[in-house]
Design a protein around this motif. Structure first.
Motif, mmCIF file in Angstrom:
data_model
loop_
_atom_site.group_PDB
_atom_site.id
_atom_site.type_symbol
_atom_site.label_atom_id
_atom_site.label_comp_id
_atom_site.label_asym_id
_atom_site.label_seq_id
_atom_site.Cartn_x
_atom_site.Cartn_y
_atom_site.Cartn_z
ATOM 1 N N CYS A 87 3.969 -0.221 13.952
ATOM 2 C CA CYS A 87 2.513 -0.310 14.165
ATOM 3 C C CYS A 87 2.107 0.524 15.375
ATOM 4 N N PHE B 19 -5.286 -22.030 12.644
ATOM 5 C CA PHE B 19 -6.625 -21.836 12.067
ATOM 6 C C PHE B 19 -6.642 -22.024 10.554
ATOM 7 N N ASP C 120 0.837 -1.201 0.000
ATOM 8 C CA ASP C 120 0.000 0.000 0.000
ATOM 9 C C ASP C 120 0.873 1.252 0.000
ATOM 10 N N ALA D 64 -4.849 -6.118 15.791
ATOM 11 C CA ALA D 64 -4.278 -7.248 15.046
ATOM 12 C C ALA D 64 -3.940 -8.392 16.011
ATOM 13 N N VAL E 211 -6.667 -18.645 2.734
ATOM 14 C CA VAL E 211 -7.834 -17.812 2.453
ATOM 15 C C VAL E 211 -7.443 -16.371 2.127
ATOM 16 N N ALA E 212 -8.200 -15.775 1.207
ATOM 17 C CA ALA E 212 -8.117 -14.335 0.953
ATOM 18 C C ALA E 212 -9.519 -13.776 1.191
ATOM 19 N N LEU F 17 -3.495 -0.396 16.292
ATOM 20 C CA LEU F 17 -3.322 -1.460 15.291
ATOM 21 C C LEU F 17 -2.686 -2.696 15.930
ATOM 22 N N THR G 49 3.547 -7.074 7.827
ATOM 23 C CA THR G 49 4.041 -5.953 8.636
ATOM 24 C C THR G 49 3.129 -5.681 9.825
ATOM 25 N N THR G 50 2.032 -6.451 9.945
ATOM 26 C CA THR G 50 1.243 -6.439 11.177
ATOM 27 C C THR G 50 1.382 -7.823 11.793
ATOM 28 N N SER H 236 -4.362 -7.060 4.372
ATOM 29 C CA SER H 236 -4.950 -6.639 3.093
ATOM 30 C C SER H 236 -3.952 -6.816 1.951
ATOM 31 N N CYS H 237 -2.690 -6.484 2.183
ATOM 32 C CA CYS H 237 -1.674 -6.609 1.125
ATOM 33 C C CYS H 237 -1.388 -8.083 0.833
ATOM 34 N N THR I 122 7.096 -4.788 12.344
ATOM 35 C CA THR I 122 5.895 -4.402 13.104
ATOM 36 C C THR I 122 6.170 -3.261 14.090
ATOM 37 N N ASP J 62 -7.021 -10.228 17.084
ATOM 38 C CA ASP J 62 -7.468 -11.124 16.005
ATOM 39 C C ASP J 62 -6.692 -12.447 16.115
ATOM 40 N N HIS K 131 -11.759 -5.794 11.405
ATOM 41 C CA HIS K 131 -11.991 -7.225 11.605
ATOM 42 C C HIS K 131 -11.566 -7.681 13.022
ATOM 43 N N PRO L 204 -7.573 -0.849 2.229
ATOM 44 C CA PRO L 204 -8.047 -1.694 3.318
ATOM 45 C C PRO L 204 -9.282 -2.487 2.877
ATOM 46 N N THR M 250 -2.064 -18.855 5.590
ATOM 47 C CA THR M 250 -3.408 -19.443 5.481
ATOM 48 C C THR M 250 -3.864 -19.602 4.022
HETATM 49 N N1 LIG Z 1 -6.364 -14.153 4.843
HETATM 50 C C1 LIG Z 1 -6.514 -14.377 6.120
HETATM 51 O O1 LIG Z 1 -6.202 -15.459 6.611
HETATM 52 C C2 LIG Z 1 -7.075 -13.284 6.981
HETATM 53 C C3 LIG Z 1 -7.313 -13.494 8.350
HETATM 54 C C4 LIG Z 1 -7.813 -12.448 9.115
HETATM 55 C C5 LIG Z 1 -8.054 -11.211 8.513
HETATM 56 N N2 LIG Z 1 -7.843 -11.037 7.177
HETATM 57 C C6 LIG Z 1 -8.060 -9.741 6.494
HETATM 58 O O2 LIG Z 1 -6.912 -8.940 6.718
HETATM 59 C C7 LIG Z 1 -7.302 -7.560 6.754
HETATM 60 C C8 LIG Z 1 -6.812 -6.915 8.029
HETATM 61 O O3 LIG Z 1 -5.423 -6.953 8.023
HETATM 62 P P1 LIG Z 1 -4.533 -6.141 9.072
HETATM 63 O O4 LIG Z 1 -5.191 -6.153 10.412
HETATM 64 O O5 LIG Z 1 -3.164 -6.685 8.983
HETATM 65 O O6 LIG Z 1 -4.610 -4.653 8.572
HETATM 66 P P2 LIG Z 1 -4.615 -3.973 7.112
HETATM 67 O O7 LIG Z 1 -3.806 -4.759 6.134
HETATM 68 O O8 LIG Z 1 -6.047 -3.721 6.749
HETATM 69 O O9 LIG Z 1 -3.911 -2.610 7.408
HETATM 70 C C9 LIG Z 1 -4.502 -1.661 8.276
HETATM 71 C C10 LIG Z 1 -3.688 -0.379 8.254
HETATM 72 O O10 LIG Z 1 -2.458 -0.603 8.939
HETATM 73 C C11 LIG Z 1 -1.371 -0.063 8.209
HETATM 74 N N3 LIG Z 1 -0.141 -0.795 8.530
HETATM 75 C C12 LIG Z 1 0.190 -2.058 8.183
HETATM 76 N N4 LIG Z 1 1.405 -2.379 8.689
HETATM 77 C C13 LIG Z 1 1.844 -1.285 9.373
HETATM 78 C C14 LIG Z 1 3.038 -0.996 10.100
HETATM 79 N N5 LIG Z 1 4.010 -1.912 10.252
HETATM 80 N N6 LIG Z 1 3.165 0.229 10.645
HETATM 81 C C15 LIG Z 1 2.166 1.170 10.532
HETATM 82 N N7 LIG Z 1 1.020 0.946 9.853
HETATM 83 C C16 LIG Z 1 0.864 -0.267 9.280
HETATM 84 C C17 LIG Z 1 -1.800 -0.212 6.752
HETATM 85 O O11 LIG Z 1 -1.109 0.693 5.938
HETATM 86 C C18 LIG Z 1 -3.304 0.103 6.862
HETATM 87 O O12 LIG Z 1 -3.515 1.494 6.811
HETATM 88 C C19 LIG Z 1 -8.803 -7.538 6.625
HETATM 89 O O13 LIG Z 1 -9.121 -7.303 5.257
HETATM 90 C C20 LIG Z 1 -9.216 -8.937 7.031
HETATM 91 O O14 LIG Z 1 -10.448 -9.321 6.445
HETATM 92 C C21 LIG Z 1 -7.337 -12.049 6.420
#
Ligand SMILES: NC(=O)c1ccc[n+]([C@@H]2O[C@H](COP(=O)([O-])OP(=O)(O)OC[C@H]3O[C@@H](n4cnc5c(N)ncnc54)[C@H](O)[C@@H]3O)[C@@H](O)[C@H]2O)c1
Ligand SMILES: [Fe+2]
Length: 407
Positions: free
Chosen positions: A183, A269, A39, A191, A149-150, A187, A138-139, A99-100, A180, A194, A292, A70, A147
């Motif tokens: 973060c 999971f 992103d 995260a 799943v997307a 966040l 990065t989170t 998301s990425c 991380t 979750d 989420h 997002p 996993t």
């Molecule tokens: N595929 C899977 O197994 C799975 C599981 C759970 C959730 N999800 C999905 O993942 C998404 C949520 O992901 P998320 O919680 O990682 O957040 P995200 O990817 O939605 O990011 C949220 C915000 O955090 C910022 N960010 C990310 N890393 C950062 C860092 N190191 N420092 C500062 N800012 C940072 C991003 O730029 C963004 O603005 C949702 O779309 C959810 O549905 C997927």
């Protein structure tokens, strides 16, 4: 009880501070033309510039798509794949939050098999292997790096929708907890919550009859021997360090624990699946436009309370993994585990009720109806839920009444 396990994971998982520097060597083994999905925030950072320079120095041709939004709108993945076709990547690297990573999965899928994302909604719809994916989170939360799943946002549907296929598991998960450190507190909390929800829902998932079709006909198969190990490890790490990482983001040990906790929870999971807390988050998150992780964590203590009559010994083990003393009856230990999860989530700023999440009383009925419709999650819940039970659970989570959730 028959000893049974199934486990689907990346070919390689690399975890550790500074391990991102291995990315060029790892990438060289998988391809020569890499599309990076990230992103705009990350693309503007110094650490990203270093990663890019490292890949290019290793002779890899790189194109960066920094358009990830997002919650991954469906059309954004179609656009991204369309724009990458002339580059013809042989490798897709997702760097960023969930998301990425999910975007990298979707783009790899579309570049390999064509069509539209809608063609692949549900389980086992992906017809074969996709371009190799390297996932660099990065989170510390989603576990998407390991996993199948997307999760996608579809403008024609109110609820987000999943594409679940073992073919979407990244070839490589590269987890560097230093990524991380940036973060912010909120966040980190959302995260990490979750991740704890993934671990507890996977560990307490329904145990299915382990016949030969179980893992062939279901992407998510419920509780089993190996996913349990990953789940307990995740609960231990998150129990000891999530609050610390939220309170002091410079605590590098806590940051590493939480990222390992998220990774291990993903390993659990990704095969076991999640359950009712995730089912309720889909409609509740859509109505309140909340993250989420915030939604699943707001629900978790109530879902644990609902499930306690069916899974008290497992909850007692959760309590022990969270560091609680193993004294008193199994039921008492299970209750203590539920209280500890509620305490931890309150301490890191998770909404304590669906009301605090922003849900309105006249939305409870719809939320319960939608949640009960997400069968892949509902069937994984250790205590069966019918529509009336779900309505009671949602009401209890709205009212903040843990005892009522158990009825
Ligand atoms: N595929 C899977 O197994 C799975 C599981 C759970 C959730 N999800 C999905 O993942 C998404 C949520 O992901 P998320 O919680 O990682 O957040 P995200 O990817 O939605 O990011 C949220 C915000 O955090 C910022 N960010 C990310 N890393 C950062 C860092 N190191 N420092 C500062 N800012 C940072 C991003 O730029 C963004 O603005 C949702 O779309 C959810 O549905 C997927
Ligand atoms: Fe989740």
């Amino acid at each position: 009880m028959t000893l049974f396990a199934a486990l689907r994971l990346p070919r390689e998982i690399l975890f550790g501070a500074g391990q991102r520097q291995a990315l060029p060597v790892v990438a060289r083994k998988l391809g020569q033309r890499a599309l990076i999905c990230t992103d705009a925030r990350l693309a503007a950072t110094e650490v990203f510039a270093e990663i890019l320079a490292g890949l290019r120095a290793a002779g890899i041709e790189v194109r960066v798509d920094d358009g990830v939004q997002p919650d991954l709108p469906r059309e954004s993945a179609a656009r991204s794949a369309g724009a990458a076709r002339d580059f013809a990547p042989d490798l897709v690297i997702g760097i960023g939050g969930g998301s990425c990573l999910d975007m990298a999965k979707c783009v790899s899928l579309l570049l390999t098999h064509g069509g539209a994302l809608q063609d692949y909604y549900g389980e086992f719809k992906v017809p074969g292997p996709v371009l190799p994916i390297i996932a660099v989170p990065t989170t510390a939360g989603t576990g998407s790096e390991v996993t199948p799943v997307a999760v996608v946002g579809d403008p024609e549907r109110t609820l987000k929708i999943g594409i679940s296929s073992p073919y979407l598991i990244p070839a490589m998960a590269l987890c560097d907890p230093e990524l991380t450190w940036s973060c912010p507190r909120g966040l980190t909390a959302i995260a990490g919550a979750d991740a704890l929800t993934h671990a507890i829902e996977a560990f307490t998932a329904a145990r299915k009859a382990p016949d030969a079709s179980l893992a062939q006909e279901n992407v998510f198969i419920g509780k089993s021997a190996l996913t349990d190990q990953f789940a307990l490890y995740a609960i231990r790490l998150l129990g000891r360090s999530l609050e610390r990482a939220v309170t002091d983001g410079t605590d590098s040990e806590a940051r590493a624990d939480v990222m390992m906790g998220a990774l291990a929870a993903g390993c659990a999971f990704g095969t076991a699946g999640t359950a009712a807390a995730h089912a309720v988050q889909y409609p509740a998150g859509a109505l309140t436009d909340t993250a989420h992780g915030m939604g699943v964590a707001a629900m978790l203590p109530y879902v644990m309370s609902y499930n306690r009559p069916a899974a008290a010994p497992a909850f007692a083990e959760v309590g022990a993994a969270l560091g609680l003393p193993a004294t008193g009856s199994t039921d008492a230990q299970a209750d203590a585990a539920i209280r500890e999860v509620a305490r931890l989530f309150a301490a890191i700023g998770i909404a304590p009720t669906l009301a605090a999440l922003g849900l309105a009383p006249d939305q409870l009925e719809w939320t319960a109806e939608q949640a009960i419709g997400i069968q892949r999650l509902i069937k994984n819940n250790p205590r069966p839920i019918d529509p009336a039970g779900m309505r009671r659970l949602v009401q209890a989570a709205y009212d903040g009444d843990l005892a009522a959730a158990a009825l």
